[in-house]
Design an enzyme around this catalytic site. Structure first.
Site, mmCIF file in Angstrom:
data_model
loop_
_atom_site.group_PDB
_atom_site.id
_atom_site.type_symbol
_atom_site.label_atom_id
_atom_site.label_comp_id
_atom_site.label_asym_id
_atom_site.label_seq_id
_atom_site.Cartn_x
_atom_site.Cartn_y
_atom_site.Cartn_z
ATOM 1 N N TYR A 176 0.808 -1.213 0.000
ATOM 2 C CA TYR A 176 0.000 0.000 0.000
ATOM 3 C C TYR A 176 0.849 1.275 0.000
ATOM 4 O O TYR A 176 0.393 2.310 -0.461
ATOM 5 C CB TYR A 176 -0.909 0.035 1.241
ATOM 6 C CG TYR A 176 -2.175 -0.762 1.105
ATOM 7 C CD1 TYR A 176 -2.135 -2.139 1.006
ATOM 8 C CD2 TYR A 176 -3.409 -0.131 1.083
ATOM 9 C CE1 TYR A 176 -3.307 -2.877 0.892
ATOM 10 C CE2 TYR A 176 -4.585 -0.852 0.978
ATOM 11 C CZ TYR A 176 -4.528 -2.221 0.873
ATOM 12 O OH TYR A 176 -5.689 -2.939 0.765
ATOM 13 N N LYS A 207 3.681 -15.363 3.175
ATOM 14 C CA LYS A 207 3.914 -16.142 1.945
ATOM 15 C C LYS A 207 5.421 -16.382 1.887
ATOM 16 O O LYS A 207 6.115 -15.994 0.928
ATOM 17 C CB LYS A 207 3.379 -15.350 0.736
ATOM 18 C CG LYS A 207 3.401 -16.103 -0.576
ATOM 19 C CD LYS A 207 2.364 -17.208 -0.671
ATOM 20 C CE LYS A 207 2.536 -18.003 -1.957
ATOM 21 N NZ LYS A 207 1.739 -19.263 -1.973
ATOM 22 N N ASP A 225 -2.284 -18.591 1.373
ATOM 23 C CA ASP A 225 -3.263 -19.339 0.566
ATOM 24 C C ASP A 225 -3.940 -20.419 1.406
ATOM 25 O O ASP A 225 -5.149 -20.640 1.324
ATOM 26 C CB ASP A 225 -2.627 -19.918 -0.707
ATOM 27 C CG ASP A 225 -1.283 -20.584 -0.476
ATOM 28 O OD1 ASP A 225 -0.760 -20.545 0.663
ATOM 29 O OD2 ASP A 225 -0.749 -21.169 -1.435
ATOM 30 N N ASP A 248 -6.046 -7.206 4.307
ATOM 31 C CA ASP A 248 -7.180 -6.608 3.603
ATOM 32 C C ASP A 248 -8.062 -7.720 3.040
ATOM 33 O O ASP A 248 -9.281 -7.737 3.227
ATOM 34 C CB ASP A 248 -6.666 -5.708 2.469
ATOM 35 C CG ASP A 248 -7.801 -5.101 1.667
ATOM 36 O OD1 ASP A 248 -8.773 -4.631 2.297
ATOM 37 O OD2 ASP A 248 -7.732 -5.112 0.427
ATOM 38 N N ASP A 289 -11.909 -9.450 4.655
ATOM 39 C CA ASP A 289 -13.179 -9.508 3.926
ATOM 40 C C ASP A 289 -13.712 -10.940 3.931
ATOM 41 O O ASP A 289 -14.911 -11.173 4.087
ATOM 42 C CB ASP A 289 -12.998 -9.050 2.465
ATOM 43 C CG ASP A 289 -13.360 -7.585 2.277
ATOM 44 O OD1 ASP A 289 -13.198 -6.809 3.238
ATOM 45 O OD2 ASP A 289 -13.799 -7.216 1.172
HETATM 46 C C1 IPM Z 1 -10.270 -1.485 3.870
HETATM 47 C C2 IPM Z 1 -10.522 -0.930 2.505
HETATM 48 C C3 IPM Z 1 -9.370 -0.028 2.113
HETATM 49 C C4 IPM Z 1 -8.104 -0.867 2.125
HETATM 50 C C5 IPM Z 1 -9.561 0.682 0.748
HETATM 51 C C6 IPM Z 1 -10.838 1.476 0.722
HETATM 52 C C7 IPM Z 1 -8.373 1.539 0.387
HETATM 53 O O1 IPM Z 1 -10.707 -1.962 1.583
HETATM 54 O O2 IPM Z 1 -10.188 -0.684 4.832
HETATM 55 O O3 IPM Z 1 -10.163 -2.707 4.006
HETATM 56 O O4 IPM Z 1 -7.812 -1.562 1.131
HETATM 57 O O5 IPM Z 1 -7.407 -0.842 3.122
HETATM 58 MN MN MN Z 2 -10.676 -3.950 2.432
#
Ligand code: IPM
Ligand code: MN
Length: 360
Positions: A146, A195, A227, A251, A255
């Site tokens: 990032y 990884k 993975d 990240d 999710d």
């Molecule tokens: C998160 C989001 C952010 C990230 C984006 C919006 C830049 O997906 O906070 O997880 O990737 O960190």
């Molecule tokens: Mn995210």
């Protein structure tokens, strides 16, 4: 106690969910005798529309002067919003990355919990969901891909894009320490995810985590390849306590972890630096498709406010009061659309906020 809170409603459903979190916080302040001051500032698309940039220096200054930042969500529809015709550094997400870096918020805590009341929403087989799970993803937030150097160049008529993944041992050590510290207050297990079979940054990650581990003899450490971790999260999520990982892996895995809980609308997060300061926000995005319809789920933001009371202000009892109120409302069968199931009572965003407020 005086609580000086900077609020960033942001874009999409952000203003709606922040309004509900404020409602609940005001009730907590009233009940427990605290003095809460909120200062609203703009970030993301709202800031682009007002000032031409996603985050101004003035906004950073307001955030720095406050005790904590409570954020809704930022960003719009990447296919249709004019914000995405701007240069990458002027888009809404650039504001979020900048505030994380400016405030040195290197430790991102994302708890993923399967609420018994919502077990039906878990997409996993019943024999897996029946075990329940309660994990915390500790994501490094100010390093890695990032924030590494990036560019797109043309060489001999061929476009080439370059992103760099850099970690110093110091960056790894400070997040590892946070991971072990929190694991010892939980179930005492750290799964460090990397990884290391391919990446140098991961080999250094593993080496430094191994150096930190002996300082926490009561915590068990295991290493897992990313993975495999993605697979284990759906095969047996109950095995995880603290998942410690770098920015990009965190990240993606967070999710995935949120999805197995049944609703991303339930997941809070805290981004911390080395002091008590923190930025608290739901793990989900700005959901522009449902913005302004009063149907968003405010619970993740309300639970983020609870994390703020706990981590920044040490108000454990007040934080627990919010968590209990959320559970009580779920127990009574109230649901927003995203977590709705048969036999429950569907409510909108503001009604959900009011129900939780009343349950405090
Ligand atoms: C998160 C989001 C952010 C990230 C984006 C919006 C830049 O997906 O906070 O997880 O990737 O960190
Ligand atoms: Mn995210």
């Amino acid at each position: 106690m005086n609580l000086n809170i900077c609020c960033i409603p942001g874009d999409g459903i952000g203003p709606e969910i922040i309004a509900e979190a404020k409602k609940v916080l005001k009730k907590v302040a009233e009940k427990y005798g605290h003095n809460m001051e909120f200062t609203d500032v703009l970030m993301g698309g709202a800031s682009i529309d007002a000032y031409g940039v996603p985050l101004t220096d003035e906004t950073i200054a307001v955030a720095k002067e406050s005790d904590a930042v409570l954020m809704g969500s930022i960003g719009g529809d990447t296919n249709t919003s004019p914000w995405y015709e701007l240069e990458p550094h002027l888009r809404p997400e650039a504001g979020l990355l900048k505030i994380r870096k400016s405030l040195n918020l290197f430790a991102n805590l994302r708890p993923a919990v399967l609420y018994p009341q919502l077990a039906g929403a878990c997409p996993l087989k019943e024999e897996i969901s029946a075990k329940g799970f309660n994990m915390l993803i500790m994501r490094e937030l100010t390093g890695g891909l990032y924030f590494g150097e990036r560019k797109t160049v043309e060489e001999n008529g061929m476009l080439t894009a370059i992103d760099t993944l850099t970690y110093t041992e110091e960056e790894i050590r400070r997040i590892a320490v946070k991971g072990f510290e929190i694991a010892r207050k939980r179930r005492g297990k750290v799964t460090s995810v990397d990884k290391a079979n391919v990446l140098d940054s991961s080999r250094l990650w593993r080496k430094v985590v191994n150096q930190v581990a002996p300082n926490y003899p009561e915590v068990t450490l295991e290493h897992m390849l990313v993975d495999n971790c993605a697979m284990q999260l759906v095969r047996d999520p109950a095995q995880f306590d603290v998942i410690l990982t770098e920015n990009m892996f965190g990240d993606i895995l967070s999710d995935e972890a949120s999805m197995v809980t049944g609703s991303i609308g339930m997941l809070a997060s805290a981004s911390l630096n080395d002091s008590r300061f923190g930025l608290y926000e739901p793990s989900h995005g700005s959901a522009p498709d449902i913005a302004g319809k009063d149907i968003a789920n405010p619970i993740a933001t309300i639970l983020s406010a609870a994390m703020m009371l706990k981590f920044t202000f040490d108000l454990d009892e007040e934080a627990a009061a919010i968590e209990k109120a959320v559970e009580a409302v779920l127990e009574k069968g109230y649901r927003t659309g995203d977590i709705m199931s048969e036999g429950c009572i569907q409510v909108g965003c503001s009604q959900m906020g009011s129900l939780i407020e009343e349950a405090i």
